[in-house]
Design an enzyme around this catalytic site. Structure first.
Site, mmCIF file in Angstrom:
data_model
loop_
_atom_site.group_PDB
_atom_site.id
_atom_site.type_symbol
_atom_site.label_atom_id
_atom_site.label_comp_id
_atom_site.label_asym_id
_atom_site.label_seq_id
_atom_site.Cartn_x
_atom_site.Cartn_y
_atom_site.Cartn_z
ATOM 1 N N LYS A 57 0.791 -1.192 -0.165
ATOM 2 C CA LYS A 57 0.017 -0.047 0.125
ATOM 3 C C LYS A 57 1.004 1.131 -0.101
ATOM 4 O O LYS A 57 0.758 2.302 -0.646
ATOM 5 C CB LYS A 57 -0.939 0.202 1.350
ATOM 6 N N CYS A 76 -0.494 0.635 6.312
ATOM 7 C CA CYS A 76 -1.180 -0.166 7.491
ATOM 8 C C CYS A 76 -1.872 -1.266 7.093
ATOM 9 O O CYS A 76 -2.810 -1.011 6.108
ATOM 10 C CB CYS A 76 -1.652 0.405 8.486
ATOM 11 N N ASP A 77 -1.868 -2.453 7.519
ATOM 12 C CA ASP A 77 -2.622 -3.447 7.225
ATOM 13 C C ASP A 77 -2.977 -4.323 8.580
ATOM 14 O O ASP A 77 -2.034 -4.889 9.147
ATOM 15 C CB ASP A 77 -2.465 -4.219 6.249
ATOM 16 N N SER A 78 -4.202 -4.841 8.811
ATOM 17 C CA SER A 78 -4.339 -5.547 9.978
ATOM 18 C C SER A 78 -5.129 -7.055 9.717
ATOM 19 O O SER A 78 -5.795 -7.112 8.680
ATOM 20 C CB SER A 78 -5.291 -5.015 10.962
ATOM 21 N N GLY A 113 0.419 -4.481 10.290
ATOM 22 C CA GLY A 113 1.770 -4.067 9.832
ATOM 23 C C GLY A 113 1.911 -2.654 9.527
ATOM 24 O O GLY A 113 0.811 -2.120 9.177
#
Length: 207
Positions: A57, A76-78, A113
């Protein structure tokens, strides 16, 4: 980061929760949604997957922006690791109900992340936050009502702690912000690798 320009943060995420968390911490950001195809990333472990997506991203957005000194792009990624599976957004009510029937009364680990990229130098830093989440033992009626609200359909793990789902999380072990989608202490550590401090990003109320 050596520049005369004040540092600025670009958030490569469509998440209103992440933006709100930063705003509450005094940090205003420019939002640029990456539009990347998350399904194209195949990483088996939860930590590796959320970090790969955060990196993708941030890099996708950075590639569309001019090399402006002082600008850092944050991706960010969850994902939720539960029952030996990596769970992202359920998308459908049926899947959300299925997950909650499995999760109630149990616990999982929410991984987020974080990837930070300097537009000019290309320098990058990244880290993964992990928080243990203990779910309440919901009734069938509570699950139906929560899924019916629509909230869990478009969030990692099919729950929030900063919305309607907050009543259904008994406790957490770790940083609450990480569960929302962005860990401020982790972001502070990443910023320091660029020579940037959090107070430098605080909005100027007199401006």
């Amino acid at each position: 980061m050596q520049t005369d320009n004040p540092p600025r943060l670009v958030l490569a995420s469509a998440s209103p929760a992440r933006r709100a968390l930063l705003a509450a911490a005094g940090i205003d950001v420019d939002v640029h949604v990456s539009g990347v195809d998350e399904s194209a990333v195949e990483v088996e472990d939860a930590a590796g997957l959320c970090l790969a997506l955060a990196r993708m991203k941030a890099r996708a957005v950075a590639a569309t922006l001019p090399a402006d000194p002082g600008v850092l792009v944050l991706g960010c990624d969850s994902v939720l690791f539960f029952g030996g599976q990596v769970l992202g957004k359920p998308h459908t009510p049926a899947e959300a109900v299925k997950r909650w029937h499995a999760m109630r009364g149990r616990s999982g680990v929410l991984y987020t992340g974080h990837h930070l990229t300097d537009l000019v130098s290309g320098k990058q830093a990244e880290e993964v936050g992990a928080t243990v989440v203990h779910f309440a033992d919901l009734t069938d009626e509570e699950i139906a009502a929560y899924v019916g609200s629509g909230e869990p359909l478009h969030v990692a793990g099919a729950f929030t702690i900063d919305g309607l789902g907050g009543a259904f999380v008994e406790r957490i072990e770790g940083d609450a912000g990480n569960v929302v989608g962005l860990s401020l202490p982790l972001l502070r550590r990443l910023l320091m690798t660029f020579g940037v401090t959090v107070p430098q990003l605080w909005r100027n109320e007199d401006a």
